[in-house]
Design a protein around this motif. Structure first.
Motif, PDB file in Angstrom:
ATOM      1  N   ARG A 456       0.806  -1.227   0.000  1.00 56.35           N
ATOM      2  CA  ARG A 456       0.000   0.000   0.000  1.00 56.35           C
ATOM      3  C   ARG A 456       0.830   1.264   0.000  1.00 56.35           C
ATOM      4  O   ARG A 456       0.344   2.338  -0.319  1.00 56.35           O
ATOM      5  N   GLN A 457       2.087   1.169   0.395  1.00 55.85           N
ATOM      6  CA  GLN A 457       2.937   2.357   0.420  1.00 55.85           C
ATOM      7  C   GLN A 457       4.363   1.968   0.057  1.00 55.85           C
ATOM      8  O   GLN A 457       4.746   0.802   0.150  1.00 55.85           O
ATOM      9  N   ALA A 458       5.134   2.960  -0.365  1.00 56.46           N
ATOM     10  CA  ALA A 458       6.526   2.714  -0.726  1.00 56.46           C
ATOM     11  C   ALA A 458       7.367   2.573   0.554  1.00 56.46           C
ATOM     12  O   ALA A 458       7.085   3.230   1.561  1.00 56.46           O
ATOM     13  N   PRO A 459       8.411   1.772   0.516  1.00 56.17           N
ATOM     14  CA  PRO A 459       8.799   0.864  -0.577  1.00 56.17           C
ATOM     15  C   PRO A 459       7.888  -0.367  -0.609  1.00 56.17           C
ATOM     16  O   PRO A 459       7.520  -0.898   0.439  1.00 56.17           O
ATOM     17  N   ARG A 460       7.522  -0.799  -1.803  1.00 55.63           N
ATOM     18  CA  ARG A 460       6.617  -1.928  -1.961  1.00 55.63           C
ATOM     19  C   ARG A 460       7.405  -3.229  -2.161  1.00 55.63           C
ATOM     20  O   ARG A 460       8.480  -3.225  -2.728  1.00 55.63           O
ATOM     21  N   GLY A 461       6.816  -4.304  -1.696  1.00 60.65           N
ATOM     22  CA  GLY A 461       7.457  -5.606  -1.819  1.00 60.65           C
ATOM     23  C   GLY A 461       7.815  -6.176  -0.466  1.00 60.65           C
ATOM     24  O   GLY A 461       7.145  -5.922   0.546  1.00 60.65           O
ATOM     25  N   MET A 462       8.883  -6.966  -0.437  1.00 57.23           N
ATOM     26  CA  MET A 462       9.324  -7.592   0.808  1.00 57.23           C
ATOM     27  C   MET A 462      10.159  -6.613   1.616  1.00 57.23           C
ATOM     28  O   MET A 462      11.127  -6.031   1.120  1.00 57.23           O
ATOM     29  N   ILE A 463       9.782  -6.434   2.862  1.00 56.21           N
ATOM     30  CA  ILE A 463      10.481  -5.512   3.757  1.00 56.21           C
ATOM     31  C   ILE A 463      11.364  -6.313   4.702  1.00 56.21           C
ATOM     32  O   ILE A 463      10.893  -7.223   5.393  1.00 56.21           O
ATOM     33  N   LEU A 464      12.663  -5.974   4.704  1.00 51.56           N
ATOM     34  CA  LEU A 464      13.612  -6.572   5.638  1.00 51.56           C
ATOM     35  C   LEU A 464      13.908  -5.591   6.752  1.00 51.56           C
ATOM     36  O   LEU A 464      13.858  -4.378   6.566  1.00 51.56           O
ATOM     37  N   GLU A 465      14.212  -6.123   7.919  1.00 55.28           N
ATOM     38  CA  GLU A 465      14.620  -5.272   9.041  1.00 55.28           C
ATOM     39  C   GLU A 465      15.682  -5.993   9.851  1.00 55.28           C
ATOM     40  O   GLU A 465      15.817  -7.220   9.783  1.00 55.28           O
ATOM     41  N   ASP A 466      16.463  -5.225  10.617  1.00 61.26           N
ATOM     42  CA  ASP A 466      17.500  -5.818  11.466  1.00 61.26           C
ATOM     43  C   ASP A 466      16.856  -6.721  12.510  1.00 61.26           C
ATOM     44  O   ASP A 466      16.002  -6.282  13.288  1.00 61.26           O
ATOM     45  N   LYS A 467      17.265  -7.977  12.516  1.00 59.16           N
ATOM     46  CA  LYS A 467      16.737  -8.945  13.475  1.00 59.16           C
ATOM     47  C   LYS A 467      17.723  -9.237  14.602  1.00 59.16           C
ATOM     48  O   LYS A 467      17.339  -9.319  15.769  1.00 59.16           O
ATOM     49  N   LEU A 468      19.002  -9.397  14.239  1.00 54.61           N
ATOM     50  CA  LEU A 468      20.022  -9.764  15.218  1.00 54.61           C
ATOM     51  C   LEU A 468      21.259  -8.894  15.025  1.00 54.61           C
ATOM     52  O   LEU A 468      21.523  -8.397  13.921  1.00 54.61           O
ATOM     53  N   VAL A 469      22.026  -8.733  16.089  1.00 47.69           N
ATOM     54  CA  VAL A 469      23.315  -8.043  16.013  1.00 47.69           C
ATOM     55  C   VAL A 469      24.361  -8.899  16.706  1.00 47.69           C
ATOM     56  O   VAL A 469      24.062  -9.583  17.693  1.00 47.69           O
ATOM     57  N   ALA A 470      25.578  -8.857  16.188  1.00 54.76           N
ATOM     58  CA  ALA A 470      26.717  -9.535  16.806  1.00 54.76           C
ATOM     59  C   ALA A 470      27.583  -8.487  17.477  1.00 54.76           C
ATOM     60  O   ALA A 470      27.969  -7.487  16.847  1.00 54.76           O
ATOM     61  N   LEU A 471      27.889  -8.711  18.746  1.00 50.17           N
ATOM     62  CA  LEU A 471      28.633  -7.736  19.537  1.00 50.17           C
ATOM     63  C   LEU A 471      29.850  -8.387  20.179  1.00 50.17           C
ATOM     64  O   LEU A 471      29.822  -9.570  20.541  1.00 50.17           O
ATOM     65  N   GLN A 472      30.905  -7.581  20.344  1.00 51.07           N
ATOM     66  CA  GLN A 472      32.135  -8.058  20.989  1.00 51.07           C
ATOM     67  C   GLN A 472      32.421  -7.192  22.203  1.00 51.07           C
ATOM     68  O   GLN A 472      32.426  -5.962  22.121  1.00 51.07           O
ATOM     69  N   ARG A 473      32.671  -7.834  23.324  1.00 51.52           N
ATOM     70  CA  ARG A 473      32.915  -7.081  24.561  1.00 51.52           C
ATOM     71  C   ARG A 473      34.220  -6.299  24.468  1.00 51.52           C
ATOM     72  O   ARG A 473      35.226  -6.794  23.950  1.00 51.52           O
ATOM     73  N   ASN A 474      34.204  -5.073  25.012  1.00 50.33           N
ATOM     74  CA  ASN A 474      35.372  -4.203  24.913  1.00 50.33           C
ATOM     75  C   ASN A 474      36.510  -4.639  25.809  1.00 50.33           C
ATOM     76  O   ASN A 474      37.678  -4.484  25.466  1.00 50.33           O
ATOM     77  N   THR A 475      36.203  -5.170  26.989  1.00 51.90           N
ATOM     78  CA  THR A 475      37.229  -5.552  27.967  1.00 51.90           C
ATOM     79  C   THR A 475      37.304  -7.060  28.066  1.00 51.90           C
ATOM     80  O   THR A 475      36.324  -7.768  27.827  1.00 51.90           O
TER      81      THR A 475
END
Length: 483
Positions: A456-475
C-alpha cells in the motif's frame, strides 16, 4: 526407483535445501540428534537433548536412520575439509530423497490403480507448489511420518494389506499418533467393500495389527529409552500432552476452519481447481481418496493449535486428484488450446508464487546467518565465549553451525538482557536490545530478516529489518566461572 520426472522433483527439493540450509526451532530436536549421532556417537552424555530436552521427548529412530545414511557425507566433508554445514545440507537432502522415493512409489501405485501415466502431470503439480517439497527435507517428526504415510498410500492403492497395516502402525505409534485420523478411514474403506470379505480382512487386520504394534512399540521403547536414559514411549507422552492435557494450545490457537481458508490454499495453490476437475472426471474411486484427506483435515481442525505441517500428509492425495485433472484437461480434444493455456497459467502461476515463497524463506533464518558470519569474521583459533540468544537459536542456530573447536558456544536461557550477558566475550542478541550494550560492546555487524510484505505504500514488496546483532565485549573476561 526414480523416473525422470521424479528426478526433477528431487532436484527442486535439493534447490530448496541449498537456498535455505538452516533449520528452525521445530526441527531442533531431530537436527541436533542427527549431529550428535554423527559426531559424538556413543558419548551420549554430550548429546544436546540432555541440556535442552524440549517440552516433550521425541523419538530418536528418525535421526538414527538419517545419520546412518549420512555417514558417507561426513567422511567426504572431513576428507575435503568442508564445513559441518555441508553435512547438514547432505543430511537434509538424504531425508528429502526418502520422501521423493516414497512419492515415486505412490505415483507408480496410482498409475496402476487408474491405468494411466502420471509422471509428468504429478511432477508438474508438486513442482508448482512450494510447501510440500520445502517440508520434505525438514527434519520434523511429521516429515519422517510422511515417508511412511506415502508407503501406506501406495499399499492401499496396490491392495497390499499387510504393508498397509505395518506402515500405518509404524507411522502412528512411533512418529505421529494423530495419523490414526488419516490411516484409520483408509483401513475402514479397505474393510468395507463386501460383507463376505469383511470377516477375513478384519481377522488379518487384527493379527497383523497386534504384531506390528508390539514390534514398533518395542523398538521405540528400546531405542529411545537408551538415548533418553529412562524408560519411555515418546509418542505416547506426546499424545498425552497434546490431546489429553491439550497443552499444545500453549503455543497458540487458530480458528476452526484455518486449514481450509489459509493453510491448504497456500499449500495447494493451482491444484485446487485441477483437483475438482479430476474428481469430476474420474468419479467415485478418486472422490473416496479426496474424501479421506478432507475428513482427516476436518477432524484435525478440532485441535486448537494448528500448523500446516500437521496436515501435510493430505497434500499427496489432493495432488493426485489435481494430476488426474491436469491430464484430463491437457489431453482433451475440444477447446484444446484454451484448456492447455489454462493449465499452463495455473502451473506457471504456481511456480512464480513458489519462487516468491523461496525468496522470503531465504531471509527467514537470521540466527544461522549470524553464526556463520561471526565465525568468518573472527579468527578461528581465538578463545571466543559466545552466547546466542533465544531468537537466534529459533532461527537457524544448530550444532552443525558450530565450526570452531576452540570456541565455547552457549544457548543458556533466561539470562537477563544487559548484565546477564556480560560474562561472554561475544554475543548474538536481538537488534532491539543492542542499545543496552553500546558502552560495553563493539558492534560487529547486523543481520536482517524478513519482516512483512508491503503493497500500500513505498517501498513496496518484501520488507527486511535488522533482526540480530553480533557484539564483541570491549574488555577481557575476568571471571569465566560465570559462563
Amino acid at each position: 526407483m526414480l523416473g525422470k520426472w521424479d528426478i526433477l522433483v528431487a532436484i527442486t527439493m535439493a534447490i530448496y535445501v541449498v537456498v535455505c540450509p538452516f533449520t528452525k526451532v521445530e526441527e531442533s530436536f531431530n537436527i541436533q540428534a542427527t549431529h550428535d549421532i554423527l559426531y559424538h556417537r556413543t558419548d551420549i552424555e554430550r548429546y544436546d537433548h540432555f541440556e535442552f530436552p524440549g517440552v516433550v521427548p521425541r523419538t530418536f529412530l528418525g535421526a538414527v536412520c538419517i545419520s546412518i545414511l549420512s555417514i558417507p557425507a561426513v567422511i567426504v566433508t572431513r576428507v575435503l575439509g568442508l564445513s559441518k554445514l555441508s553435512t547438514l545440507i547432505a543430511a537434509r537432502i538424504v531425508l528429502g530423497l526418502l520422501v521423493v522415493l516414497s512419492l515415486a512409489k505412490f505415483r507408480r501405485a496410482a498409475e496402476r490403480f487408474f491405468g494411466v501415466r502420471l509422471g509428468c502431470y504429478l511432477a508438474s503439480v508438486f513442482i508448482c507448489q512450494f510447501h510440500f517439497l520445502f517440508y520434505a527435507s525438514r527434519p520434523l517428526p511429521n516429515t519422517f511420518a510422511l515417508v511412511i504415510v506415502l508407503w501406506a498410500f501406495a499399499s492401499w492403492l496396490g491392495g497390499h494389506r499387510r504393508t498397509l497395516i505395518w506402515s500405518s502402525a509404524l507411522a502412528g505409534l512411533v512418529f505421529r499418533s494423530e495419523l490414526i485420523l488419516l490411516l484409520g478411514p483408509i483401513m475402514l474403506l479397505d474393510l468395507a467393500p463386501t460383507r463376505r470379505a469383511f470377516a477375513s480382512r478384519l481377522v488379518a487386520y487384527l493379527q497383523h495389527g497386534c504384531v506390528a504394534a508390539l514390534v514398533w512399540l518395542g523398538l521405540s521403547v528400546a531405542v529411545d529409552s537408551f538415548f533418553w536414559r529412562r524408560w519411555l514411549w515418546p509418542e505416547g507422552e506426546v499424545l498425552w500432552y497434546n490431546t489429553v492435557m491439550n497443552k499444545s494450545s500453549n503455543w497458540g490457537t487458530l480458528p476452526f476452519l484455518w486449514y481450509f481458508y489459509s493453510a491448504l490454499p497456500r499449500s495447494l495453490l493451482g491444484a485446487i481447481p485441477l483437483a475438482l476437475v479430476g474428481v469430476a472426471a474420474y468419479g467415485r474411486r478418486l472422490a473416496n481418496m479426496v474424501a479421506v484427506a478432507l475428513i482427516f483435515v476436518l477432524l484435525y481442525s478440532f485441535l486448537p493449535h494448528k500448523e500446516l505441517r500437521f496436515v501435510i500428509y493430505a497434500v499427496p492425495l489432493f495432488n493426485l486428484a489435481a494430476a488426474l485433472g491436469l491430464k484430463w484437461l491437457w489431453e482433451r480434444q475440444s477447446y484444446r488450446l484454451l484448456l492447455r493455456l489454462s493449465c499452463v497459467a495455473l502451473i506457471g502461476g504456481g511456480m512464480m508464487t513458489s519462487a516468491g515463497f523461496l525468496f522470503i524463506s531465504h531471509h527467514n533464518y537470521p540466527g544461522g546467518v549470524a553464526l556463520q558470519r561471526l565465525q568468518q569474521t573472527l579468527q578461528p583459533e581465538g578463545h571466543v565465549h559466545l552466547h546466542m540468544c533465544n531468537a537466534a537459536a529459533q532461527s537457524g542456530v544448530s550444532r552443525f553451525g558450530q565450526e570452531n573447536m576452540t570456541w565455547s558456544y552457549s544457548k543458556k536461557e533466561n539470562l537477563e538482557a544487559g548484565d546477564g550477558l556480560m560474562p561472554y566475550s561475544h554475543i548474538i542478541v536481538e537488534a532491539k536490545y543492542a542499545s543496552l550494550y553500546q558502552d560495553t560492546h563493539k558492534h560487529l555487524f547486523s543481520v536482517q530478516g524478513f519482516s512483512r510484505l508491503q503493497w500500500r505504500q513505498a517501498p513496496r514488496g518484501m520488507i527486511l529489518e535488522d533482526k540480530l546483532v553480533a557484539l564483541q565485549r570491549n574488555t577481557p573476561i575476568l571471571d569465566r566461572r560465570k559462563l
